[in-house]
Design an enzyme around this catalytic site. Structure first.
Site, PDB file in Angstrom:
ATOM      1  N   GLY A  81     -23.496 -28.636  51.039  1.00  0.00           N
ATOM      2  CA  GLY A  81     -22.687 -27.910  52.026  1.00  0.00           C
ATOM      3  C   GLY A  81     -21.377 -28.644  52.271  1.00  0.00           C
ATOM      4  O   GLY A  81     -20.861 -28.647  53.391  1.00  0.00           O
ATOM      5  N   VAL A 116     -29.109 -24.970  47.740  1.00  0.00           N
ATOM      6  CA  VAL A 116     -30.160 -25.984  47.920  1.00  0.00           C
ATOM      7  C   VAL A 116     -31.566 -25.384  47.956  1.00  0.00           C
ATOM      8  O   VAL A 116     -32.547 -26.101  47.769  1.00  0.00           O
ATOM      9  CB  VAL A 116     -29.928 -26.834  49.208  1.00  0.00           C
ATOM     10  CG1 VAL A 116     -28.673 -27.667  49.081  1.00  0.00           C
ATOM     11  CG2 VAL A 116     -29.904 -25.961  50.456  1.00  0.00           C
ATOM     12  N   ASN A 130     -26.739 -31.914  54.121  1.00  0.00           N
ATOM     13  CA  ASN A 130     -25.931 -31.368  55.222  1.00  0.00           C
ATOM     14  C   ASN A 130     -25.929 -29.835  55.250  1.00  0.00           C
ATOM     15  O   ASN A 130     -25.671 -29.248  56.304  1.00  0.00           O
ATOM     16  CB  ASN A 130     -24.498 -31.904  55.087  1.00  0.00           C
ATOM     17  CG  ASN A 130     -23.494 -31.109  55.883  1.00  0.00           C
ATOM     18  OD1 ASN A 130     -23.344 -31.312  57.085  1.00  0.00           O
ATOM     19  ND2 ASN A 130     -22.806 -30.168  55.232  1.00  0.00           N
ATOM     20  N   TYR A 186     -33.999 -22.189  63.562  1.00  0.00           N
ATOM     21  CA  TYR A 186     -33.076 -23.314  63.338  1.00  0.00           C
ATOM     22  C   TYR A 186     -33.634 -24.608  63.924  1.00  0.00           C
ATOM     23  O   TYR A 186     -33.659 -25.651  63.266  1.00  0.00           O
ATOM     24  CB  TYR A 186     -31.730 -22.956  63.968  1.00  0.00           C
ATOM     25  CG  TYR A 186     -30.643 -23.995  63.793  1.00  0.00           C
ATOM     26  CD1 TYR A 186     -29.952 -24.100  62.585  1.00  0.00           C
ATOM     27  CD2 TYR A 186     -30.290 -24.850  64.835  1.00  0.00           C
ATOM     28  CE1 TYR A 186     -28.942 -25.044  62.434  1.00  0.00           C
ATOM     29  CE2 TYR A 186     -29.281 -25.786  64.690  1.00  0.00           C
ATOM     30  CZ  TYR A 186     -28.598 -25.877  63.482  1.00  0.00           C
ATOM     31  OH  TYR A 186     -27.605 -26.815  63.333  1.00  0.00           O
ATOM     32  N   LYS A 235     -34.759 -28.069  61.995  1.00  0.00           N
ATOM     33  CA  LYS A 235     -34.130 -29.359  62.287  1.00  0.00           C
ATOM     34  C   LYS A 235     -35.153 -30.379  62.793  1.00  0.00           C
ATOM     35  O   LYS A 235     -35.019 -31.582  62.551  1.00  0.00           O
ATOM     36  CB  LYS A 235     -32.992 -29.174  63.307  1.00  0.00           C
ATOM     37  CG  LYS A 235     -31.835 -28.329  62.771  1.00  0.00           C
ATOM     38  CD  LYS A 235     -31.196 -28.967  61.559  1.00  0.00           C
ATOM     39  CE  LYS A 235     -29.960 -28.227  61.073  1.00  0.00           C
ATOM     40  NZ  LYS A 235     -29.322 -28.880  59.929  1.00  0.00           N
ATOM     41  N   ILE A 289     -20.766 -29.664  67.795  1.00  0.00           N
ATOM     42  CA  ILE A 289     -19.586 -30.143  67.084  1.00  0.00           C
ATOM     43  C   ILE A 289     -18.650 -28.967  66.839  1.00  0.00           C
ATOM     44  O   ILE A 289     -19.103 -27.854  66.516  1.00  0.00           O
ATOM     45  CB  ILE A 289     -19.994 -30.787  65.721  1.00  0.00           C
ATOM     46  CG1 ILE A 289     -21.129 -31.819  65.909  1.00  0.00           C
ATOM     47  CG2 ILE A 289     -18.790 -31.406  65.017  1.00  0.00           C
ATOM     48  CD1 ILE A 289     -20.814 -32.998  66.780  1.00  0.00           C
TER      49      ILE A 289
END
Ligand code: NAI
Length: 246
Positions: free
Chosen positions: A12, A63, A89, A154, A158, A187
């Protein structure tokens, strides 16, 4: 130039946090390979890095596709050298409340974020074990630690990455390979720019350092973790979140 002669794959890597990590590792002296489903974006970004005097290349990589993952690792070993650094990533979101979440959105997020990191980690470990050195960094998330309404797929992916990190760290330590996770807070990238302004403002109120993170805040941490300065750090989750979770 602590990473001189080293080869790093950043999945990524075409944009956002991945590209900034690539910039940091290239700045530390590594040859960086940007692996991304968006080949055009990865090629453009690699060219920009080369124009800045860095050593960088791009490769098409989904991936979640085991054959493609194998082929990419084989070609990196053949074209450059066996890999020294892997940064898992690549990641996506498909948000929705559990009650309404479609099974295909669950599967897609788990396939890319979690299984993709397993597939890449497995190929990287093969090459690193032979060299008796290497480092792997998995980009997890604050929501993998805390949970988050609307992100069951998600946050599970994670959280799963944290289990994968600790297990691979234990399995690979005897070969001098470190495996760590970085758990970013919120972020400022395309992924969070979709949030409405009032949601962003609310988030910022919960961050002691009173701002969203920048991709460089994550890249600097990864640059440390893959350097010799972090040689005795493995199996850890480093929270980079402005103090949002303590
Ligand atoms: P982004 O959406 O800007 O970039 C993600 C990159 O991954 C894109 O270049 C995309 O083409 C690539 N990608 C997507 N699916 C792929 C696949 N199957 N194979 C290879 N590449 C693929 O995202 P951002 O914000 O830079 O996030 C990077 C990582 O950091 C992700 O894993 C994300 O979950 C994680 N993260 C981001 C946070 C944020 O606030 N932006 C917070 C915590 C974690």
């Amino acid at each position: 130039m602590s990473l001189k002669e080293k080869v790093a794959l950043i999945t990524g890597g075409a944009q956002g946090i991945g590209l900034t990590i690539a910039e940091a590792l290239a700045g530390d002296g590594a040859h960086v390979v940007l692996g991304d489903v968006n080949l055009e974006g990865a090629e453009k970004s690699a060219e920009t890095l080369r124009n800045q005097g860095h050593s960088a290349s791009a490769v098409q990589l989904n991936v979640a596709n085991p054959e493609q993952v194998r082929a990419v690792f084989d070609s990196i070993a053949k074209d450059f050298k066996p890999i020294d650094i892997l940064v898992n990533n690549a990641g996506i979101t498909r948000d929705g409340l559990v009650m309404r979440m479609k099974e295909e959105d669950w599967d897609l997020v788990i396939d890319i974020n979690l299984k993709g990191s397993f597939l890449c980690g497995q190929q990287a470990a093969k090459q690193m074990m032979k060299q008796r050195q290497g480092s792997i960094v998995n980009i997890s998330s604050i929501v993998g630690v805390m949970g988050n309404a609307g992100q069951a797929n998600y946050s599970s992916s994670k959280a799963g990455l944290i289990g994968l990190t600790k297990t691979m760290a234990r399995e690979l330590a005897s070969r001098n390979i470190t495996v760590n996770a970085v758990a970013p807070g919120f972020i400022d990238t395309d992924m969070t720019r979709v949030l409405e302004e009032k949601v962003r403002d609310k988030l910022i109120e919960q961050i002691p350092l009173a701002r969203l993170g920048e991709p460089k805040d994550i890249a600097d941490c990864v640059s440390f973790l893959v350097s010799d300065k972090a040689r005795y750090i493995t199996g850890q989750v480093i929270n980079v979140n402005g103090g949002m979770l303590m």
